[in-house]
Every structure is written in C-alpha cells, then in structure tokens.
Design an enzyme around this catalytic site. Structure first.
Site, mmCIF file in Angstrom:
data_model
loop_
_atom_site.group_PDB
_atom_site.id
_atom_site.type_symbol
_atom_site.label_atom_id
_atom_site.label_comp_id
_atom_site.label_asym_id
_atom_site.label_seq_id
_atom_site.Cartn_x
_atom_site.Cartn_y
_atom_site.Cartn_z
ATOM 1 N N HIS A 1 -10.570 -6.037 9.489
ATOM 2 C CA HIS A 1 -11.131 -5.641 8.198
ATOM 3 C C HIS A 1 -12.432 -4.866 8.361
ATOM 4 C CE1 HIS A 1 -8.364 -8.818 7.142
ATOM 5 N NE2 HIS A 1 -8.442 -8.459 5.871
ATOM 6 N N GLU B 1 0.804 -1.224 0.000
ATOM 7 C CA GLU B 1 0.000 0.000 0.000
ATOM 8 C C GLU B 1 0.832 1.268 0.000
ATOM 9 O OE1 GLU B 1 -0.779 -2.722 1.610
ATOM 10 O OE2 GLU B 1 -2.761 -3.190 0.822
#
Lengths: 409, 325
Positions: B126, B57
């Site tokens: 998540h 990322e």
C-alpha cells in the site's frame, strides 16, 4: 498563401511519376478535391487532386515529363489565411484547451546559440564541468594547462573559470585587494592588467571602507561590554599614595595593586559577591580580573584566590598570563571566577579614567599613572551589590593599604 | 482549506455545472470516500451520479471508459495507486489509446484519481508510487497535485478536458492546509516555481516538494548558495520550458522523488537535462529517491528507505561540496 502540389507516391514501389496531362491552366480557380492532373506511376494512371481552394499560380512540370516523388509540380495560391494569422484564431477559439498548451510546452526547450559550439566544447581538454568548459572556450582558456600549473582546481567548475578569467586582468596583489574590499572587477577595463597601486588609488579616491568580519573574540568582547553598559553603576574618585609601591620596584605596580585589592576585598564581602537571580553568591576568597590588551583584543585573565597568594606568586602568574595571551593559549577557564576587576593605563601616562565592569564583577578599579607619588584610582561600582557608603569605605581601605609598610614586608 | 476539501469543491462545482459529470469508485458514495474527498456528494447529486462500485478496479475504469465513450465525463476513484495495477489493461489499452485508434472519433473526457506514495506504516503493498509507469503511457495526461491551490484548479481543468487524465494525489497530503486563489486561471501543465534561487535547481513533485522545502534552509546555510525549488505538477507532458530556464540559470540539478531509484520517474528529468542541456551543467545531476526495496512496515525502517528532509539536506550538501560548491 502559396502551397506546392507535389508528385504523389501512388504505390509502395513508385519512385518517380510521369505527368500525363494537366486538367487546369495557370490562373484557373480550383476547389478542394478538384482533379488538376493525371500522372502515371509504374502501375497505373491516377488523378492528382487539389487539397485546398485557390488559384493555380504556376505549373512547374510539362505534360510528358517525369519527376521524382515529392517534387513540386505546381503552385496553388490558397485563399486561406497565413499560418500565423490562422493559429491566432485557433488560440482564441480554444482558450484553455489542452492541445494548445501541450504544443507550447513541446516547443523546443533547450535551443540557443550556445548549442552551436557543441562540437568545439567537447574538444576542450582538462577535467571540468560542461558549463565550465563552455565558459573556458568563450574566454580562450586552456583548462588542462592551467590545471597542470595549479592555477585551476580539478575538476574545475563554472565559478572557477569565471574567477580565473577575471583575475587575469589584475596582478595577484591587485586581485587580492579587490577581494578584500569587495570591489567588483567590472569597474576596471579589460584591456590590460591592473596593478595593486591602481586598485589602491581607486579605493582611496572613492573612499571605499574595508569591511572586516568581526571575529568571535571581538564578538564576545562586544557582548560583554554591551551587557556591562546596562548595569546601574556609580563612581568614586580618589588618589592613592604610591611612594611605597615605587620603592619596591622588584614587582610591578599591577602586582602590588592586585595584592592590595585582594586584602581589601576580604574585608568587604560586597566585592566578593555575584548577583544570580534572587541570590547573592558570596565567595570566600578574592579573585581578581586584570585587563590585558593585545592589539585590538582585550583579555581579562583572573587571579584566583589572590588573597592566598604572595606577591611573588602573583607576579609569576601575571607573567604566565602575558605569555599565554601573546601565544594565544589563554583558555576560557582562565577568564572565569572573578568578582572584582583592575584596569591600569598608568604605563601609558594616562592621568585618570574610568573603566567598564567586567562580566559579573561587582566593581572595577581604573588606575592612572603615578605623579609625585600619587596615582588616581576610579572605582566603578555596581550599586546593586555595593552601596556608596561601603564603596567609600573600600576606597579608604585601598588608600590605607597602599601606604601600610606591613603590606610591603 | 484542506487539500481534500479543495478536491471536493472542484468535483462539486463541476458536477453542479455539468450533469454529465459523474463519479464512481469504491466507497465514494455513502461512505464519502476513503479520504473524504467525495464527502456529501451522494446526498447532493444522488446515486445515479455518485456510484458506489464493487471492489473491482478493472471494471471501475472499464465502466468509466464506456461512460466517456457514451458522452459522460466520469471521474473514477481508485482507492490507492497500488490497486490501479488491477486496472492497467483498461487504463493503458483503452483509456490511453481509443482516441488515437479511432482517428479522434472517440474522445474520452475522463479522469482517474488515485493517491499514491508512502503514507505511514501501510506496508509494501500500500506504499507504492506508479507515476513512472503511468507517465510512460502515450495518450495519458498525468497531473500530480502537491498543494491545495493546484489540487483545486488542476482537477477542475482535468474534468473539463476532452483527453483522459490520471490525477495523482498523495495520502499524506489530504489534510494539508492551504489557500485557493479562486481568481487564478491556473495552467495545469505548467510547473510551479515554489521558491526562486540561482545556485541549485531542485525538482520534485507530490509530497516530496514539502520535504524539499523543509530541507532548503539547511542547504542554503550549508552551501552558501540559493536554491530554486520546482514542483513539476504535470508529469506528462513535462514543462521543459520552466525546467530548462531554471537549469540554465543554476547549472545544477537535483531531483527528489519518493519512488524507488531504479527506473524511477526522476530518471527522465535527469535524462532530459543531460541530453538537452549538457553544456549548461556545472555538476553531475543528483537523484535522491527511495532505496530499491519494498517499503518496510516498521516505521524506523520505512524512514530509512524513503527520503526525509534531513536526508535530503545532507545528501545535497555532500554532493555540493564534492562538486565545487
């Protein structure tokens, strides 16, 4: 547009500057970055530049004079358009640009007159929301005192203050009338207190109706009679002989009539039947509902298994029902299980009438007042359960039973 | 049209219009995006403009910053907001600050898209929402799309902007149905009044807007008042104008968010109301948010922790009764 040239801060420690010399005079044209003056700070002599194109309109400080940092030393009339015109152009140029929109959003959100009185609002005593306090301040109300007197709830909210503020112009009774009739307080001036009579006169002269909410009981009645009106009915009219009934005054007309109906029902199963979808439910006993009115409410208490009861028992049950109704103790189960109904308006002197069938009943007998030992009886019968021939036989039987001495033994 | 289709259409249109628009992220190319937002784009615009990246990322955003400095208009996709934590140095120290630190010489016309929030049993790692952190970074514009029309228009405008934009989506919204008004010139910075009312202002964003709308009927029946529902849409900057005119009208503010309560985004809305509109308030503002625990995996516990329409209605009604409604 005019803008001022100020004494610049030329070093961290500089607090004032001395104007050494002007390089321009009033009326001179200058361009951006032109040197217009020399100033002396605590350290050195430095140049002052024009930031915009324009004409020197005024020189404010003489050569040799000292002025504090930030103070205007000259005014230059700029050739640039005014700020407002300019921003209009910018807007057009950059339609949809994020910066423009952000600027608009950051334009102060919470400003208006109400914010000015902030310091006063915080002095308002009593327990109330900020919005309520602001309103109380506007209306000149003492929240703390009114709460002590029990005239305002604690904590008080905006609506409480509004409500109280408005009610001050009315007597308590007048205020109650306004609420009942749903009339806006705004229709009355706020120069003085209005009394009950005044409000009532207003209601009368404007012909304002009283809006009453239909209570659950009334609602249930409306539902039942509406359903009843959809049933396929026919009527049979005749008279019964009342001489025996009137002779046996120890029990009322209604009690005797319940007894007679119960006997007749046992001989005609159609009047003991309830229609349920594809089925007929035929009861082995005769249960009779009887209309009892209390004010504008109508109750139909049910004399269950009336065929098994003596007139004394029926009489006792009727008294109990009336007592329950006047005290509001009638239960739903007291009004269930009937297959036939009786409505009697004879005590009011009514000669003849017809009634609506109660709930699932097969028929209703409407009984009028007795005259010359005769009383009119109207049978309203649900044709799905009982046909005309059977109905006629039933009426005939009622007539026989009412003049049968055996019944009155 | 579905929410994800609206996003796809917005990107597609902008890529067709301007060849500087490129997209990059994990699985955005051949796989079509984890939530099918970038479906079909690699076939149309090729691998040079639709770039599948490694699972990294920091480098996804870092590369996007570099591309933007070089004049491209990159759209970076982070698979979920939870993974954006790995990219925070690029987002905060570079994406948000380069324009300021270069005195405006560098502009970063870039968008970072990411879905967040509680989906369904994706567990603690998540299920987080990071709008409170992202919105607290000066230099970033943060949009949160709760409906199809806003998703389409706001993403297009975000791509057009010369400023860096964080574009927040919600995992449970991708299959939401809705209409796009193609003629509208939508202002993405403006909050959306979803429903008008004058008794209570309920402010929310992303998926909670739908939950609030589900609860509104019960609240209005229960409290005999009308509710105004505001979808913030732009989390930074905040449309204070719309907020304040609503709060002035109702005097009552409720903020509903899916994030944990402590330090949650809604705190800044309540803070604005009490700082700027204190004397307009007729009741203490109410915040409805998730409990301060990592989001559980177990479905019943998960629902216990986050706001639901039923819980929202119940809490607002309790609060209303406590405060003079």
């Amino acid at each position: 547009m005019d803008y001022s040239v100020v004494m610049p801060r030329l070093s961290d420690s500089m607090e004032e500057g001395k104007l050494i010399s002007w390089k321009v005079r009033e009326g001179d044209r200058v361009e951006k970055r032109d040197v217009i003056a020399e100033v002396e700070s605590d350290k050195a002599v430095m140049e002052v530049q024009a930031f915009k194109d324009g004409v020197v309109k005024k020189i404010l400080v003489k050569e040799g004079e000292s002025v504090p940092v930030g103070k205007p030393i000259a005014v230059i009339e700029s050739e640039e358009k005014k700020e407002s015109e300019k921003s209009d152009n910018v807007k057009k140029d950059s339609e949809g640009s994020s910066l423009k929109i952000i600027d608009e959003i950051f334009a102060k959100a919470g400003e208006d007159d109400s914010q000015k009185a902030v310091s006063e609002i915080s002095k308002v005593k009593g327990k109330a929301s900020p919005k309520a306090k602001r309103e109380a301040l506007k209306a000149g109300m003492d929240i703390e005192k009114l709460q002590e007197e029990g005239k305002l709830p604690s904590p008080a909210h905006f609506n409480d203050i509004k409500e109280y503020e408005r009610s001050r112009y009315f007597t308590p009774k007048a205020w109650k009338l306004l609420k009942e009739y749903g009339i806006s307080y705004e229709l009355f001036d706020r120069k003085r207190k209005h009394d009950e009579k005044e409000v009532y006169d207003f209601i009368k002269s404007n012909d304002i109706p009283l809006k009453k909410r239909v209570d659950p009981l009334k609602k249930a009645i409306i539902k039942n009679v509406t359903a009843s009106s959809k049933r396929p009915v026919y009527r049979i009219f005749d008279f019964i002989d009342t001489s025996l009934i009137e002779k046996h005054k120890e029990y009322s007309f209604t009690v005797w009539f319940i007894k007679i109906v119960a006997i007749a029902m046992m001989e005609h199963e159609g009047f003991r039947s309830v229609l349920e979808g594809d089925f007929l439910k035929i009861y082995p006993n005769a249960s009779v509902s009887v209309a009892v009115a209390l004010g504008d409410a109508l109750f139909m208490p049910v004399f269950k298994k009336a065929n098994l009861k003596s007139v004394r028992e029926i009489d006792k049950e009727l008294k109990e029902f009336k007592e329950k109704i006047s005290k509001g103790g009638l239960k739903p189960q007291d009004m269930e299980g009937s297959t036939f109904g009786i409505s009697n308006l004879g005590m009011l002197g009514i000669f003849m009438f017809d009634a609506m069938i109660n709930k699932n009943d097969s028929a209703v007998a409407a009984v009028g007042a007795a005259r010359d030992f005769k009383a009119a009886v109207t049978l309203t019968i649900d044709h799905r359960l009982v046909n005309g021939y059977e109905g006629a036989l039933f009426m005939k039987r009622l007539k026989e039973l009412s003049s049968d001495p055996m019944v009155f033994k | 049209m579905l929410y994800r289709e609206a996003l796809n259409m917005a990107i597609d249109e902008m890529m067709a219009k301007d060849e500087n628009v490129v997209i990059l992220g994990e699985d955005v190319g051949r796989y079509g995006g984890s939530y099918r937002v970038t479906e079909g784009l690699v076939a149309k615009y090729g691998e040079k403009r639709v770039i599948d990246t490694p699972i990294a990322e920091l480098s996804i955003v870092g590369n996007a910053v570099g591309m933007a400095m070089g004049g491209l208009r990159p759209i970076a996709e982070i698979m979920t907001a939870n993974f954006s934590l790995l990219a925070f140095d690029q987002i905060i120290n570079h994406m948000a600050k380069l324009r300021y630190m270069s005195a405006g010489k560098i502009t970063l016309a870039m968008v970072v898209r990411m879905p967040g929030g509680v989906s369904r049993q994706l567990a603690a790692q998540h299920s987080e929402s990071y709008e409170q952190m992202l919105s607290a970074v000066p230099g970033l514009i943060v949009f949160a799309a709760s409906d199809v029309n806003y998703a389409y228009h706001a993403l297009k405008k975000a791509i057009l902007m010369d400023d860096p934009v964080i574009f927040l989506e919600h995992e449970l919204l991708y299959n939401k149905e809705g209409e796009v008004n193609f003629d509208e010139d939508l202002d993405p910075f403006k909050a959306r009044v979803v429903k008008e009312g004058d008794g209570i202002t309920i402010v929310s964003y992303l998926k909670m807007v739908d939950d609030v709308m589900e609860a509104v009927g019960e609240i209005e029946d229960g409290l005999k008042t009308s509710v105004e529902v505001i979808d913030l849409c732009s989390l930074n900057p905040i449309d204070f104008k719309t907020l304040s005119s609503s709060i002035k009208k109702t005097g009552r503010l409720v903020v509903v968010e899916e994030d944990h309560k402590t330090g949650g985004y809604g705190a800044s809305i309540v803070s604005f109301a009490s700082e700027e509109l204190f004397y307009e308030l007729d009741a203490p503002p109410l915040r409805i948010a998730s409990k301060d625990v990592p989001i559980p995996y177990n479905r019943r516990l998960e629902l216990e922790v986050i706001p639901t329409p039923r819980k929202i209605a119940k809490r607002v009604m309790e609060w209303g009764v406590e405060n003079g409604l």
